[in-house]
Design an enzyme around this catalytic site. Structure first.
Site, PDB file in Angstrom:
ATOM      1  N   ASP A   1     -14.951   8.591 -12.360  1.00  0.00           N
ATOM      2  CA  ASP A   1     -14.909   7.133 -12.236  1.00  0.00           C
ATOM      3  C   ASP A   1     -14.289   6.603 -13.521  1.00  0.00           C
ATOM      4  O   ASP A   1     -14.968   6.024 -14.371  1.00  0.00           O
ATOM      5  CB  ASP A   1     -16.319   6.582 -12.022  1.00  0.00           C
ATOM      6  CG  ASP A   1     -16.336   5.067 -11.813  1.00  0.00           C
ATOM      7  OD1 ASP A   1     -15.253   4.471 -11.682  1.00  0.00           O
ATOM      8  OD2 ASP A   1     -17.427   4.486 -11.800  1.00  0.00           O
TER       9      ASP A   1
ATOM     10  N   TYR B   1     -17.182  10.359 -17.154  1.00  0.00           N
ATOM     11  CA  TYR B   1     -17.398   8.904 -17.232  1.00  0.00           C
ATOM     12  C   TYR B   1     -18.668   8.507 -16.462  1.00  0.00           C
ATOM     13  O   TYR B   1     -18.649   7.602 -15.631  1.00  0.00           O
ATOM     14  CB  TYR B   1     -16.203   8.136 -16.652  1.00  0.00           C
ATOM     15  CG  TYR B   1     -14.841   8.653 -17.029  1.00  0.00           C
ATOM     16  CD1 TYR B   1     -14.256   8.335 -18.257  1.00  0.00           C
ATOM     17  CD2 TYR B   1     -14.120   9.465 -16.153  1.00  0.00           C
ATOM     18  CE1 TYR B   1     -12.994   8.804 -18.593  1.00  0.00           C
ATOM     19  CE2 TYR B   1     -12.860   9.945 -16.475  1.00  0.00           C
ATOM     20  CZ  TYR B   1     -12.301   9.622 -17.695  1.00  0.00           C
ATOM     21  OH  TYR B   1     -11.049  10.089 -18.030  1.00  0.00           O
TER      22      TYR B   1
ATOM     23  N   GLU C   1     -11.705  -2.033  -5.623  1.00  0.00           N
ATOM     24  CA  GLU C   1     -12.248  -0.726  -6.015  1.00  0.00           C
ATOM     25  C   GLU C   1     -11.970   0.257  -4.873  1.00  0.00           C
ATOM     26  O   GLU C   1     -12.056  -0.102  -3.691  1.00  0.00           O
ATOM     27  CB  GLU C   1     -13.744  -0.840  -6.240  1.00  0.00           C
ATOM     28  CG  GLU C   1     -14.314   0.189  -7.186  1.00  0.00           C
ATOM     29  CD  GLU C   1     -14.428  -0.342  -8.604  1.00  0.00           C
ATOM     30  OE1 GLU C   1     -14.916   0.409  -9.462  1.00  0.00           O
ATOM     31  OE2 GLU C   1     -14.037  -1.497  -8.864  1.00  0.00           O
TER      32      GLU C   1
ATOM     33  N   CYS D   1     -11.134   1.915 -10.292  1.00  0.00           N
ATOM     34  CA  CYS D   1     -11.140   0.462 -10.440  1.00  0.00           C
ATOM     35  C   CYS D   1      -9.719  -0.090 -10.538  1.00  0.00           C
ATOM     36  O   CYS D   1      -9.535  -1.283 -10.799  1.00  0.00           O
ATOM     37  CB  CYS D   1     -11.952   0.048 -11.666  1.00  0.00           C
ATOM     38  SG  CYS D   1     -11.313   0.674 -13.227  1.00  0.00           S
TER      39      CYS D   1
END
Length: 369
Positions: free
Chosen positions: A302, A219, A361, A327
């Protein structure tokens, strides 16, 4: 997020409450004390989008409450946006309201700005755009460029895109002792809070300082983390599925003269299959050497809000070191419940990417036990 929640004077107390709530999610995992990285209390968003509400010849930027999605809420001030977007919003609204060509069937306006001074405005319509619109829109861009010389404008409608200027902005981020240049394409994903993004990248680079060998990244987006992290590893194999992000990452590799990063367009599930030798992918033939010959000891992930799927999670667990930016604390907690069977969490960080919301986050560094 209702703008009534934006209370800069209470920011520190709101942040501490959010930190406590987030830490509670990980209470059963005995994580180390988190490093907490705050946001500026105002002017932190580099992206914004609004529906446009028509009342005769007048226009308003509007948003909708989650509990009342049919009632528009006019937005006259937007203090969470960066200073450039805040200054641009009223000038643009006045110009759009005054011109029937620009106003007609305008549905949405999107803003994208950078710390480096680039700005991009996208006007989205429910009608086809013609030469008259393009001429008037170019005149509007020229007027706005008096105060924002690095402004581009895009008109969109169904199957149509007219670019006046360029369809990307350039960002420059000071990270890890140097400046990194990032091309960010219109309607492609970018981190919305540039200041907190700098903190996130810096944190990841510091955590990788003691690591060695080669790095696999899943990602990778536009290379946001990839490029600075490349200084910590011999080689980096970065993967991403979105075409616009792969294009941006490749542009950014060239712009920053990075020579040890290879970006391959693969989904995380395909990377898992390739790592296991279950499938061969022609796209991997672009690598300067076979994937199996890389000294991949560390992995950086991520993922989207869903976190890592079961197969990707099992593949990631095979690495000595795992750097995980999340996230979604809830899916991170679920992933860590499995990863901590084989790895120990050495560092833990919280980044307030979205002040005045419940969102937090997270960053975690894990090492094999």
């Amino acid at each position: 997020m209702p703008l009534s929640r934006v209370q800069p004077r209470d920011y520190e107390a709101l942040l501490q409450a959010k930190v406590a709530t987030t830490r509670q999610l990980f209470s059963e995992l005995a994580l180390p004390e988190p490093e907490v990285f705050p946001s500026p209390p105002t002017g932190f968003r580099m992206r914004a989008e609004f529906r446009m509400w028509h009342d005769g010849d007048a226009l308003d930027y509007v948003m909708f409450r989650a509990d009342d999605p049919k009632t528009p809420v006019p937005i006259r001030e937007f203090p969470i946006a960066c200073e450039t977007i805040q200054r641009l919003m009223p000038a643009l609204r006045t110009a759009l309201s005054a011109d029937p060509v620009l106003r007609r069937k305008l549905f949405q306006v999107e803003f994208l700005s950078t710390l480096a001074g680039d700005t991009l405005v996208t006007l989205i319509y429910h009608r086809r755009l013609d030469e008259e619109w393009e001429a008037v829109a170019e005149k509007l861009r020229s007027q706005l460029q008096v105060k924002l010389p690095r402004l581009s404008l895009i008109g969109r409608s169904r199957r149509q895109k007219i670019v006046l200027g360029q369809d990307w902005v350039e960002e420059v981020l000071p990270v890890d002792g140097r400046e990194w240049r990032y091309r960010q394409y219109e309607q492609a994903f970018t981190q919305p809070n540039a200041r907190v993004n700098i903190s996130m990248i810096d944190w990841a680079c510091q955590r990788a300082e003691q690591l060695d060998g080669d790095l696999l990244e899943l990602y990778c987006g536009n290379g946001n983390f990839t490029l600075p992290l490349s200084r910590r590893f011999d080689q980096v194999v970065a993967t991403e599925l979105a075409k616009a992000s792969v294009r941006a990452a490749q542009d950014n590799i060239l712009a920053n003269a990075v020579e040890n990063v290879q970006v391959i367009r693969l989904a995380a599930e395909e990377v898992t299959q390739a790592m296991r030798g279950e499938r061969e992918f022609r796209r991997l033939a672009k690598l300067p050497q076979p994937l199996a010959q890389y000294d991949l000891r560390s992995v950086f992930v991520d993922p989207p809000r869903a976190g890592l799927d079961a197969q990707t999670l099992a593949m990631v667990a095979g690495f000595d070191n795992i750097l995980y930016i999340s996230c979604n604390p809830e899916t991170l907690a679920a992933n860590l419940a499995q990863l901590t069977a084989t790895h120990a969490v050495q560092r833990f960080a919280l980044f307030d990417q979205f002040p005045y919301t419940d969102h937090m986050e997270c960053g975690v560094l894990l090492a094999r036990r």
